[in-house]
Motif scaffolding. Sequence first.
Motif, PDB file in Angstrom:
ATOM      1  N   GLY A 133       0.830  -1.205   0.000  1.00 13.79           N
ATOM      2  CA  GLY A 133       0.000   0.000   0.000  1.00 13.79           C
ATOM      3  C   GLY A 133       0.860   1.249   0.000  1.00 13.79           C
ATOM      4  N   GLY A 174       0.004   4.510  -0.138  1.00  9.03           N
ATOM      5  CA  GLY A 174      -0.649   5.779   0.208  1.00  9.03           C
ATOM      6  C   GLY A 174       0.316   6.546   1.111  1.00  9.03           C
ATOM      7  N   CYS A 205      -6.871   7.032  -1.108  1.00  4.83           N
ATOM      8  CA  CYS A 205      -7.449   8.136  -0.325  1.00  4.83           C
ATOM      9  C   CYS A 205      -6.454   9.289  -0.173  1.00  4.83           C
ATOM     10  CB  CYS A 205      -7.879   7.611   1.037  1.00  4.83           C
ATOM     11  SG  CYS A 205      -8.944   8.731   1.920  1.00  4.83           S
ATOM     12  N   ASN A 265      -7.330  14.547  -0.752  1.00  7.21           N
ATOM     13  CA  ASN A 265      -7.817  15.048   0.545  1.00  7.21           C
ATOM     14  C   ASN A 265      -7.555  16.550   0.671  1.00  7.21           C
ATOM     15  OD1 ASN A 265      -5.159  15.407   1.803  1.00  7.21           O
ATOM     16  ND2 ASN A 265      -5.053  13.173   1.815  1.00  7.21           N
ATOM     17  N   GLU A 324      -0.716  -6.062  -7.344  1.00  6.04           N
ATOM     18  CA  GLU A 324      -1.816  -6.245  -6.385  1.00  6.04           C
ATOM     19  C   GLU A 324      -1.633  -7.539  -5.599  1.00  6.04           C
ATOM     20  OE1 GLU A 324      -5.644  -5.819  -8.121  1.00  6.04           O
ATOM     21  OE2 GLU A 324      -6.681  -6.575  -6.332  1.00  6.04           O
ATOM     22  N   TYR A 339     -15.718  13.775  -0.088  1.00  8.99           N
ATOM     23  CA  TYR A 339     -15.547  14.296  -1.446  1.00  8.99           C
ATOM     24  C   TYR A 339     -14.664  15.533  -1.426  1.00  8.99           C
ATOM     25  CZ  TYR A 339     -19.717  11.484  -2.280  1.00  8.99           C
ATOM     26  OH  TYR A 339     -20.598  10.447  -2.359  1.00  8.99           O
ATOM     27  N   GLN A 389      -8.095   7.317   9.691  1.00  6.19           N
ATOM     28  CA  GLN A 389      -9.341   8.088   9.552  1.00  6.19           C
ATOM     29  C   GLN A 389      -9.127   9.415   8.811  1.00  6.19           C
ATOM     30  OE1 GLN A 389     -10.966   9.272  13.412  1.00  6.19           O
ATOM     31  NE2 GLN A 389      -8.967   9.819  14.141  1.00  6.19           N
ATOM     32  N   GLN A 402      -1.848  14.347   8.026  1.00  6.29           N
ATOM     33  CA  GLN A 402      -1.240  15.118   9.101  1.00  6.29           C
ATOM     34  C   GLN A 402      -0.574  14.249  10.163  1.00  6.29           C
ATOM     35  OE1 GLN A 402      -4.555  17.304  10.921  1.00  6.29           O
ATOM     36  NE2 GLN A 402      -4.010  16.237  12.800  1.00  6.29           N
TER      37      GLN A 402
END
Length: 417
Positions: free
Chosen positions: A12, A14, A43, A47, A224, A277, A381, A386
């Motif tokens: 992953g 991210g 995600c 953001n 993957e 969104y 979450q 941050q």
Amino acid sequence: MKDTKVDVLVIGAGIIGISLAHELQRSGRQVTLIDRGEPGMGCSYGNAGWITPCFAMPLPQPGMFWKSIGWLLNPDSPLYIKPQPSWLLARWMMSFLFAMNQRRLTESVAVLTDISKYSLKFYKELADRAPQTFGFDQKGLLLVSATETGIRAAELEMKLMNDRGIPGEVMNGEQVRAKEPALKSLIKGGVYFPTEAHAEPLETVKALVKEFEAAGGKVQSRTEVFDFEFQNGKIDTVVTTRGRFKPDLVVMAMGSWSRNMARRLEVNVPLLGGKGYSLITNSFEQKPQHPIMIVERKIAVTPRADSVRLAGTMEIVDRDEGITPRRVRAILNGSKEYMHMQAEPEIREVWRGLRPCTPDGVPMVGFSKKWPNLFYSLGHQMLGLQSAPGSARLAADLIAGRSPITDARPFRPERFE
Ligand SMILES: Cc1cc2nc3c(=O)[nH]c(=O)nc-3n(C[C@H](O)[C@H](O)[C@H](O)COP(=O)(O)OP(=O)(O)OC[C@H]3O[C@@H](n4cnc5c(N)ncnc54)[C@H](O)[C@@H]3O)c2cc1C
């Protein structure tokens, strides 16, 4: 397919996966980072880009019980939990409600603030090393409201954060509008946190990838994971669409997708997606110069070099990635109500992402009880950007057996396993 022996395999790419890969590589491990797509396209792509330790709060908070019952019934509320006959949702909701107490809040805020403050410092140093690459700017953050209740909520948050060493000042409507002329006259007041920062989320991932690769780390995209093989009570092989990896240590950092993979590992990762969104537009009569939180609408406004990002809403879902037009409209209409925007704004991009949400609002950072060579770094979450460098430092401390930068107990994965 060929077997590749690796030291650490991070699954992953991210902001969470790359931050930990970066931290471990710098501390002397040999890290391979894989992703089913390209780094930062989950995600971590769209953001709001806020690096704001003043928001280091878990999702469940005391006094939210009756509100959350109301949210179940109101699809237009900023936090919507769609009622559905799901055992997973029922269990998640029970733990969510159970976590709404002052003791848990105090414990969670303390550790989330610690990792967020560490992260702010880390990003500042990254911006010094790689100037003007990821849009880092420390302009502060404005919390604004048109209601007395909203202003009181902002002031309460400020007091809580002042106690944790984060400065903030109360402002009346005139002072807020003088600081940020993009806001309309309905604003009655708010709070200004001068030391908070923001950045471009995807560019932040890219800046870290660059340093990670320069330090000898390997990134493999379009790879993957779909299976695991076990030997002697450990994960022996991670099977992917582009090769089989034999790692000494496996780090699971697949954000809201982690729960699917956890099933294959026979472990419990109770994550649901907090769908939100963001919209990119430049249709402002006056472009905002500071990040702004519109308190009663829970809309996050972030200035960018050539446009503005408007972000918001949180809908608790299980793998539903659909775009709900009324939620997109709610963000746009709320922004138009509070800011000087054109009547028919031109939207350059609409994006949605699933925030990886644990029921108690604290990420899972630590070793698995079942598989001694599996480490979790999940569930950040609404605070992933941050808190990522601080969370990565905490994880690296635990992996190396060092004394951790903050109390590691609230993050223990075995609270769910
Ligand atoms: C509207 C919105 C606004 C937000 N604003 C902010 C903000 O201002 N500040 C902040 O700190 N946070 C914010 N967040 C939260 C933040 O975006 C997330 O906490 C963070 O991006 C989570 O990062 P992650 O690395 O855990 O997950 P992701 O970025 O989703 O990364 C997970 C990665 O795992 C990969 N993956 C999944 N399955 C597999 C597999 N089988 N094999 C290989 N790879 C796989 C995916 O491709 C993906 O790249 C916001 C979120 C939303 C939705």
